[in-house]
Enzyme design. Structure first.
Site, PDB file in Angstrom:
ATOM      1  CE  LYS A  77      54.418   6.340 -12.641  1.00  0.00           C
ATOM      2  NZ  LYS A  77      54.350   5.032 -11.975  1.00  0.00           N
ATOM      3  NE  ARG A 103      48.331   4.312 -12.397  1.00  0.00           N
ATOM      4  CZ  ARG A 103      49.065   5.110 -11.626  1.00  0.00           C
ATOM      5  NH1 ARG A 103      49.116   6.395 -11.852  1.00  0.00           N
ATOM      6  NH2 ARG A 103      49.745   4.605 -10.618  1.00  0.00           N
ATOM      7  NE  ARG A 120      56.610   4.039  -1.461  1.00  0.00           N
ATOM      8  CZ  ARG A 120      56.170   4.448  -2.648  1.00  0.00           C
ATOM      9  NH1 ARG A 120      56.933   5.169  -3.432  1.00  0.00           N
ATOM     10  NH2 ARG A 120      54.952   4.116  -3.047  1.00  0.00           N
ATOM     11  NE  ARG A 168      51.764   5.716  -1.276  1.00  0.00           N
ATOM     12  CZ  ARG A 168      52.115   6.078  -2.514  1.00  0.00           C
ATOM     13  NH1 ARG A 168      53.093   6.944  -2.691  1.00  0.00           N
ATOM     14  NH2 ARG A 168      51.494   5.591  -3.551  1.00  0.00           N
ATOM     15  NE  ARG A 187      50.156   1.212  -5.895  1.00  0.00           N
ATOM     16  CZ  ARG A 187      51.159   1.794  -5.264  1.00  0.00           C
ATOM     17  NH1 ARG A 187      51.513   1.384  -4.061  1.00  0.00           N
ATOM     18  NH2 ARG A 187      51.813   2.787  -5.821  1.00  0.00           N
TER      19      ARG A 187
END
Ligand code: AMP
Length: 210
Positions: A8, A83, A122, A155, A166
Site C-alpha cells: 500500500k 482499518r 523485511r 522493524r 498484525r
C-alpha cells in the site's frame, strides 16, 4: 486497502508523485508521533509495538484533524485508514463535509503466506533508509547495507510474533471492509503479487479510466 505488507505504502508513494495527491499514511503519522514522543506517541507506542490497533476514537480525531489542513484540498491518498468498520463509517461521515469529493477504494490483494514473508523478512538500513528482504531481495553483503555499509535492522513490529498478530487483526477487523466497499460499488481490486511497476500501471490506468 490491503494487508500489512501488501505494498500500500509503496503504491501510494508512486501515485502521489504522479498525480499530486497528498499521501497520508496513518502508520507513518503514528510512528512519527512515537519518535517525537508527543502525547499521542506516548499513548500509542505500546499498541504499535504489539501489532494491535489504535482505538477508533483516537484514529477518527487524527484523520479528521489531518484532512482539515489546507494541503488536502486537491485530494488525498489515504494509506492505512480505514482499518475497521467503525473507521469506514467515520470516514463516510467526515466526507459528508466534503460533498464534492469522489471516493475510490483500491484493494491490493496478496496471499497471507506472501505477506508473512514480506514482513518478517523485511530489513532496512537505519543510515540510508534502503529496504531489503531476506527472502526476496537480500543484501549482497549479508547484514550490511550494500549501499552504505550500515547494519540493517528489523522493524519491531516486523518481528515474527507481531507479524502474526498484525495479520490476525487484518483478517478479523479489516478484511470485512472489502465487502462494505464492494456493496457500495467503490472497490477496485488489483493482484498485488506482481512487479511494483506492473501493479502501479494497472492502478494508474484504473484511476484515469484507461
Ligand atoms: P502501517 O504502517 O499502516 O502498517 O501501520 C502501523 C501500525 O499503526 C498498525 O499496526 C497499527 O498499530 C497502527 N495504525 C495505523 N493505522 C491505523 C488505523 N487506521 N487504525 C488503528 N491503528 C492504526
Amino acid at each position: 486497502m490491503g494487508g500489512p505488507g501488501s505494498g500500500k505504502g509503496t503504491q501510494a508513494k508512486l501515485l502521489a508523485e504522479a498525480t499530486g495527491l497528498l499521501h497520508i499514511s496513518t502508520g507513518d503519522m503514528l510512528r512519527a508521533s512515537v519518535a517525537a514522543q508527543t502525547e499521542l506517541g506516548q499513548q500509542v507506542q505500546k499498541i504499535l509495538e504489539s501489532g494491535g490497533l489504535v482505538s477508533d476514537d483516537v484514529m477518527r480525531a487524527v484523520v479528521e484533524q489531518r484532512l482539515c489542513r489546507p494541503d488536502c484540498r486537491s485530494g488525498v491518498l489515504l494509506d492505512g485508514f480505514p482499518r475497521t468498520l467503525r473507521q469506514a463509517e467515520d470516514l463516510d461521515s467526515i466526507l459528508k463535509h466534503h460533498p464534492q469529493s469522489r471516493v475510490v477504494v483500491l484493494n491490493i490483494d496478496v496471499a497471507p503466506e506472501t505477506l508473512q514473508k514480506r514482513l518478517s523478512g523485511r530489513r532496512s538500513c537505519p543510515q540510508c533508509g534502503r529496504i531489503y528482504n531476506i527472502y526476496f531481495q537480500p543484501s549482497k553483503t549479508g547484514e550490511q547495507c550494500e549501499a552504505c555499509g550500515g547494519t540493517t535492522v528489523q522493524r519491531k513490529d516486523d518481528e515474527e510474533g507481531v507479524v502474526r498478530q498484525r495479520l490476525e487483526v487484518y483478517n478479523q477487523l479489516t478484511e470485512p471492509l472489502i465487502a462494505y466497499y464492494r456493496r457500495n460499488e467503490l472497490l477496485h481490486t488489483v493482484n498485488g503479487e506482481r512487479e511494483i511497476q506492473e501493479i502501479y500501471y494497472e492502478i494508474h490506468g484504473m484511476l484515469h479510466g484507461d
